[in-house]
Enzyme design. Structure first.
Site, PDB file in Angstrom:
ATOM      1  N   PHE A 145       0.037  -2.845 -48.700  1.00 61.78           N
ATOM      2  CA  PHE A 145      -0.083  -3.867 -47.674  1.00 61.78           C
ATOM      3  C   PHE A 145       0.566  -3.426 -46.368  1.00 61.78           C
ATOM      4  O   PHE A 145       0.430  -4.092 -45.383  1.00 61.78           O
ATOM      5  CB  PHE A 145       0.545  -5.179 -48.143  1.00 61.78           C
ATOM      6  CG  PHE A 145      -0.004  -5.660 -49.472  1.00 61.78           C
ATOM      7  CD1 PHE A 145      -1.352  -5.541 -49.746  1.00 61.78           C
ATOM      8  CD2 PHE A 145       0.837  -6.188 -50.425  1.00 61.78           C
ATOM      9  CE1 PHE A 145      -1.856  -5.966 -50.978  1.00 61.78           C
ATOM     10  CE2 PHE A 145       0.339  -6.625 -51.653  1.00 61.78           C
ATOM     11  CZ  PHE A 145      -1.008  -6.518 -51.921  1.00 61.78           C
ATOM     12  N   TRP A 190      -3.284 -11.240 -44.626  1.00 64.11           N
ATOM     13  CA  TRP A 190      -2.285 -10.217 -44.296  1.00 64.11           C
ATOM     14  C   TRP A 190      -2.072  -9.276 -45.479  1.00 64.11           C
ATOM     15  O   TRP A 190      -1.849  -8.079 -45.294  1.00 64.11           O
ATOM     16  CB  TRP A 190      -0.957 -10.886 -43.916  1.00 64.11           C
ATOM     17  CG  TRP A 190       0.165  -9.928 -43.661  1.00 64.11           C
ATOM     18  CD1 TRP A 190       0.503  -9.328 -42.489  1.00 64.11           C
ATOM     19  CD2 TRP A 190       1.133  -9.449 -44.631  1.00 64.11           C
ATOM     20  NE1 TRP A 190       1.605  -8.519 -42.650  1.00 64.11           N
ATOM     21  CE2 TRP A 190       2.000  -8.572 -43.951  1.00 64.11           C
ATOM     22  CE3 TRP A 190       1.340  -9.679 -45.989  1.00 64.11           C
ATOM     23  CZ2 TRP A 190       3.068  -7.934 -44.588  1.00 64.11           C
ATOM     24  CZ3 TRP A 190       2.401  -9.035 -46.625  1.00 64.11           C
ATOM     25  CH2 TRP A 190       3.234  -8.182 -45.924  1.00 64.11           C
ATOM     26  N   HIS A 191      -2.174  -9.821 -46.687  1.00 64.71           N
ATOM     27  CA  HIS A 191      -1.911  -9.004 -47.868  1.00 64.71           C
ATOM     28  C   HIS A 191      -3.001  -7.980 -48.144  1.00 64.71           C
ATOM     29  O   HIS A 191      -2.727  -6.953 -48.773  1.00 64.71           O
ATOM     30  CB  HIS A 191      -1.736  -9.898 -49.099  1.00 64.71           C
ATOM     31  CG  HIS A 191      -0.409 -10.581 -49.159  1.00 64.71           C
ATOM     32  ND1 HIS A 191      -0.129 -11.749 -48.475  1.00 64.71           N
ATOM     33  CD2 HIS A 191       0.742 -10.248 -49.809  1.00 64.71           C
ATOM     34  CE1 HIS A 191       1.114 -12.105 -48.711  1.00 64.71           C
ATOM     35  NE2 HIS A 191       1.665 -11.221 -49.506  1.00 64.71           N
ATOM     36  N   GLY A 192      -4.206  -8.235 -47.707  1.00 61.73           N
ATOM     37  CA  GLY A 192      -5.248  -7.256 -47.973  1.00 61.73           C
ATOM     38  C   GLY A 192      -6.601  -7.703 -47.473  1.00 61.73           C
ATOM     39  O   GLY A 192      -6.853  -8.906 -47.289  1.00 61.73           O
ATOM     40  N   GLY A 230      -2.002 -15.687 -43.934  1.00 65.89           N
ATOM     41  CA  GLY A 230      -0.985 -15.025 -44.752  1.00 65.89           C
ATOM     42  C   GLY A 230      -1.602 -14.316 -45.945  1.00 65.89           C
ATOM     43  O   GLY A 230      -1.184 -13.216 -46.315  1.00 65.89           O
TER      44      GLY A 230
END
Length: 476
Positions: free
Chosen positions: A476, A326-328, A323
């Site tokens: 994102f 996923w943001h970067g 997770g």
């Protein structure tokens, strides 16, 4: 094109006109909605539409085949096609440079001087959001929890729907597709509430995030490592906690409001997260559409809590690490996710070993635990905002009272007040409304007062807009 720009208001006015013009069939209204959505997304770069439509077309056909196929390996093969075609572009555009950079770093450890050329690519807007959205559709059909869309047009509306396309909420097909069956038309009450939510979201973004909070954040986080004093480190980090909420929740609130004006219902994405009592509660209140996606399609698929405590902890940590990624494409985001995974594991363990005594349910205890949750969440925000590990550790060190002697004040007294007062007001509002909702509060508020508050928000948006900044989650 952003919600807080005049050009979007002109665009949205055209959308509303075609959506409500009489004597046009529902089919053609949906065609117009897809066309407007493509225009909205293509305003960033028309080439991005190729990725969006390739994902849409492939998943539409894969889901249809999945629904008719019974063999296990054939179904897994179809699911693999969907995963490959969706995750490959995401890996290339978002993680290609990150993977090459880290591969080069590993090779250097073994004496190699390999230096790969970094791909010069632009990250397509919203690729993480619509990728997860289309994957949820395929997963639901694969698990037989949902049927394919009745028509390709309905599925195109689901994928391209412009209010939430770029930064969520991440919508499930099982929630959205039934809304495409019959003509969507908002009542006057729904339209008014949608417009109210839209204005509230723009206020959060333009006035709160960009106008009041962002200057303090930039002053602290653009300083060199070792140059931040303890008070400034705390003010900058608390201001960022407020900024990222107002920025992201502002987008989600505006998206929900715009959809409601068109007669569509989108899921809530935030529920006063800075009044969370613990970290499992935080993830039930923060970015709800992502946290539930990770729970349903990743955590559960890994085994969830069905295989004992140790396996549960591993699954929790794996979910939060992915997770964060996923943001970067940065190890900072991995650490951010890892810290939240650690918090969740520690909380789950403490719930088992600490008796559920009456003292834990006292109002003062709940308040203190809520404040402790907020402080620990703010420590994780340092890694989210900092650009390097060195900067993150330097700011955390300053927050813990170990600022270097040479650190000078980056913010004046009034500058600190301008940042802290909005944050304190935000946290207070979350605490007061933690067991309520905006809808219920609005229903109890006299109509004249609601109109007055709305007028005040509009005046502040016009008179106190901050520097024009892209929404944080666009990256994102």
């Amino acid at each position: 094109m952003q919600f807080n720009q005049l050009v979007f208001l002109l665009f949205f006015g055209c959308v509303l006109f075609f959506h409500y013009v009489p004597r046009i069939s529902w089919t053609w209204r949906k065609v117009a909605l897809v066309a407007f959505s493509c225009a909205f997304y293509g305003a960033w770069d028309p080439l991005f539409l190729l990725l969006l439509w390739s994902s849409t077309i492939i998943d539409w056909h894969v889901a249809k085949r999945l629904y008719r196929t019974e063999g296990l390996w054939a179904r897994r093969g179809l699911l693999g096609i969907s995963l490959f075609t969706n995750l490959l572009p995401l890996a290339y555009f978002k993680y290609g440079g990150f993977i090459l950079k880290n591969a080069a770093g590993v090779s250097h450890l073994f004496g190699s001087h390999w230096q790969p050329g970094m791909p010069d690519v632009i990250l397509p807007a919203g690729i993480s959001f619509y990728t997860f959205q289309t994957l949820s559709y395929t997963f639901d059909v694969y698990r037989k929890k949902g049927a394919p869309a009745r028509s390709a047009l309905d599925y195109a509306v689901f994928v391209t729907f412009f209010p939430q396309l770029v930064a969520g909420p991440i919508v499930r097909a099982t929630d959205f597709l039934p809304q495409c069956d019959t003509r969507r038309q908002a009542s006057w009450a729904s339209f008014g509430w949608g417009a109210t939510l839209f204005i509230l979201g723009v206020f959060e973004k333009s006035v709160m995030a960009d106008g009041l909070l962002a200057p303090a954040v930039d002053a602290v986080y653009r300083a060199g490592a070792g140059e931040v004093s303890t008070p400034d480190a705390w003010v900058g980090t608390l201001a960022f906690a407020g900024q990222i909420f107002c920025d992201f929740a502002g987008y989600s609130t505006s998206a929900i409001g715009a959809a409601l004006c068109l007669g569509f219902s989108l899921p809530s994405n935030f529920r006063f997260p800075y009044a969370s009592l613990g970290f499992s509660d935080f993830w039930k209140r923060w970015h709800i559409s992502l946290s539930t996606w990770l729970r349903d399609y990743l955590y559960v698929s890994l085994g969830g809590n069905r295989a004992g405590a140790v396996r549960t902890y591993v699954n929790l940590m794996t979910t939060m690490l992915l997770g964060g990624l996923w943001h970067g494409a940065s190890w900072n985001f991995v650490v951010w996710g890892g810290l939240h995974g650690t918090y969740l594991i520690a909380e789950r363990w403490l719930r088992k070993v600490v008796p559920a005594a009456r003292i834990w349910k006292l109002p003062i205890t709940e308040f203190l635990l809520t404040m402790l949750t907020l402080v620990l969440v703010c420590f994780t925000w340092v890694f989210f905002r900092a650009t390097t590990f060195h900067q993150a550790f330097s700011i955390i060190s300053a927050m813990l009272g170990h600022a270097p002697a040479k650190a000078s004040a980056l913010l004046t007294g009034p500058g600190r007040v301008v940042a802290l007062v909005p944050f304190a007001g935000l946290v207070s509002a979350h605490w007061l409304m933690r067991k309520s909702s905006l809808e219920s509060v609005a229903a109890r508020t006299p109509a004249a007062l609601r109109v007055g508050i709305l007028a005040l928000l509009l005046i502040l948006i016009i008179c106190m807009p901050g520097e024009d900044r892209a929404f944080i989650y666009f990256q994102f």
